[in-house]
Enzyme design. Structure first.
Site, PDB file in Angstrom:
ATOM      1  N   ASP A  21      -2.257  -4.924   0.349  1.00  0.00           N
ATOM      2  CA  ASP A  21      -1.748  -6.202   0.837  1.00  0.00           C
ATOM      3  C   ASP A  21      -2.453  -6.684   2.102  1.00  0.00           C
ATOM      4  O   ASP A  21      -2.778  -7.878   2.222  1.00  0.00           O
ATOM      5  CB  ASP A  21      -0.233  -6.151   1.036  1.00  0.00           C
TER       6      ASP A  21
ATOM      7  N   GLN B  43       0.818  -1.212   0.000  1.00  0.00           N
ATOM      8  CA  GLN B  43       0.000   0.000   0.000  1.00  0.00           C
ATOM      9  C   GLN B  43       0.852   1.262   0.000  1.00  0.00           C
ATOM     10  O   GLN B  43       2.042   1.241   0.323  1.00  0.00           O
ATOM     11  CB  GLN B  43      -0.914   0.013   1.227  1.00  0.00           C
ATOM     12  N   HIS B  44       0.202   2.341  -0.380  1.00  0.00           N
ATOM     13  CA  HIS B  44       0.688   3.719  -0.212  1.00  0.00           C
ATOM     14  C   HIS B  44       1.746   4.168  -1.220  1.00  0.00           C
ATOM     15  O   HIS B  44       1.960   5.364  -1.385  1.00  0.00           O
ATOM     16  CB  HIS B  44       1.261   3.962   1.190  1.00  0.00           C
TER      17      HIS B  44
END
Length: 504
Positions: free
Chosen positions: A265, A72-73
């Site tokens: 995830d 992520q991110h």
């Protein structure tokens, strides 16, 4: 002949591909390939790793659906030609820590506490260096020429799904459909980790509309300074997000391989584990994650808990530490042993390591938000200056950080009935034995598996079933692997001595 689906996990360290039976979930094939180290990576490395992992899995020509779970991110900034503007900044890149502080203060008109709560109310989380919104602010301030080139912002799994569908940089022979930025798609779980998407603005996960209703363009503008960029369309959890290019998957399947929306995830792992209310997963990977599935989003102004969406239309509360399995790696390096040797040493020392305590902020920390912190070792005496004591202190310090996350979930009223211990670190015998002593609960350790990739495969099977049913279907009931239960009496002294030095 059985119908096959595939799940991809494009994680920080590697790309993993599972091919499973759509009806039963039985594993048919598997492949993996490594990603380069670092906190910034050229996404081309992810594309190359996918190709290698697919080849190792025997190809995907026979799969009817595919979905991608990913870290992520990470900020993937694209220009108008579909080229990556600069290497992607990953979730564990902390250079945007000051940008995070600036964004919090600005939304609170200079008051940090007010700003933190305002962010939590708006998106479910308080910005820290991990979130994409802070990386965009850093880009605006540190690399204005690159910021000016940005025409679209995607996340790692968004970008890889886009490439699998046949899109990509202009002139790239592996991207026959060219740089159609409007073809970018994502899902609610990953969108909710950007810092500029609000799940509560969307009527339902599969609501009709453009798929961009939840974006907070005011927060995007606060970060990047403008809003004239393409953001991926947010697709419902069982909706078709596209079709894979036959050069990647589905060449032997009539109509091609359907693409699922994918997932972040942690949401992918929750789907792979079949988590329900009352379940808490403690994942010891590159990061440490304590997560729980809940029916409503929270707004924790303390910043300890992130209120993200999950991959099913519910919400996933996360407490995330930057320091998990790498703490074990650091202990191995210090002691010159392998993982099994570290475990044997740690098991030789008594609970609490006779007062030797590691505060494991080896790479800064996200929970609590201390991006500039370093690790500290307390209680060093002649008695505790042994390899066994040091090994135990490293393992207990890592677990104490995760226990703080479990406490933060409970403080928000989350019901904790079962703790599942997963991730690479869960394979350590010392971790399995110490976890109940630190967490104060028995822990279930499922059989080792690729939970993110399995969750993506389960989503692919769900999308396929919904498509065949005309739009409505339940997630496939594959069940979860059996596991072992580790039990031990809680040892309150371990956390008490950790708490006494944690904030020094």
């Amino acid at each position: 002949m059985s119908t096959l689906v595939a799940g991809v996990d494009t994680s920080t360290q590697s790309c993993k591909v599972v091919v499973r039976d759509a009806e039963t979930g039985a594993l048919r094939r598997f492949g993996s390939a490594s990603h380069p180290d670092g906190t910034e990576v050229d996404p081309a490395a992810w594309w190359d790793a996918l190709g290698a992992a697919v080849a190792a899995a025997g190809g995907l020509d026979d799969v009817a659906a595919l979905a991608v779970g990913g870290q992520q991110h990470g900020m993937v900034a694209l220009d108008a030609d579909g080229d990556v503007v600069r290497p992607a900044l990953l979730w564990n890149d902390t250079r945007s820590a000051q940008a995070a502080r600036d964004l919090v203060r600005e939304l609170g008109d200079g008051d940090e506490a007010v700003g933190a709560q305002a962010w939590a109310d708006a998106i479910g989380s308080v910005p820290v260096a991990s979130l994409t919104v802070t990386k965009l602010r850093w880009l605006r301030d540190a690399e204005p020429e690159n910021a000016a080139r940005v025409a679209a912002v995607a996340l790692p799994h968004d970008w890889l799904t886009w490439r699998i569908a046949g899109y990509g940089p202009a002139g790239d022979p592996t991207a026959p459909l060219g740089p159609d930025l409007d073809a970018l798609v994502t899902d609610a779980s990953d969108a909710s980790g950007t810092g500029y998407w609000d799940a509560t603005r969307v009527a339902s996960p599969d609501a009709a509309g453009s798929g961009r209703e939840g974006y907070r363009l005011d927060l995007l503008e606060l970060a990047l300074g403008r809003t004239d960029v393409v953001l991926p369309r947010v697709v419902g959890p069982s909706s078709v997000a596209g079709v894979a290019h036959p050069g990647v998957a589905g060449a032997d399947v009539e109509g091609g391989a359907l693409l699922g929306p994918g997932a972040g995830d942690n949401a992918g792992a929750a789907l792979g584990l079949g988590m329900t209310a009352g379940d808490v997963a403690v994942s010891i990977g590159t990061s440490g994650v304590v997560s729980a599935v809940v029916p409503e989003r929270t707004a924790d102004g303390s910043g300890l808990i992130n209120g993200f969406s999950d991959a099913t239309g519910r919400y996933l509360l996360l407490a995330v530490t930057l320091n998990a399995s790498r703490v074990l790696d650091a202990a191995r390096a210090v002691l010159g042993v392998d993982h099994a040797g570290l475990s044997r040493l740690a098991l030789q020392a008594p609970p609490g390591a006779d007062g030797l305590v590691l505060v494991p902020y080896l790479e800064g920390e996200r929970m609590p938000n201390r991006p500039d912190a370093t690790g500290t070792l307390h209680g060093v005496t002649l008695k505790t200056s042994t390899p066994a004591h040091l090994a135990r202190a490293y393992v207990e310090g890592m677990l104490c950080g995760l226990a703080d996350g479990l406490d933060a979930l409970r403080a928000l009223g989350v019901r904790v009935e079962r703790v599942q211990l997963v991730g690479g670190g869960a394979q350590s015998e010392a971790v399995r034995q110490f976890a109940p002593q630190v967490l104060g609960l028995p822990v279930t350790v499922p059989e080792p598996g690729e939970y993110v990739a399995d969750g993506a495969a389960r989503q692919a099977a769900w999308v396929l079933a919904a498509s065949r049913a005309g739009g409505e279907a339940d997630p496939p009931g594959w069940g979860t692997a059996s596991g072992t239960v580790s039990e031990a009496d809680e040892v309150p002294a371990i956390r008490a001595q950790y708490a006494a030095v944690r904030d020094r």
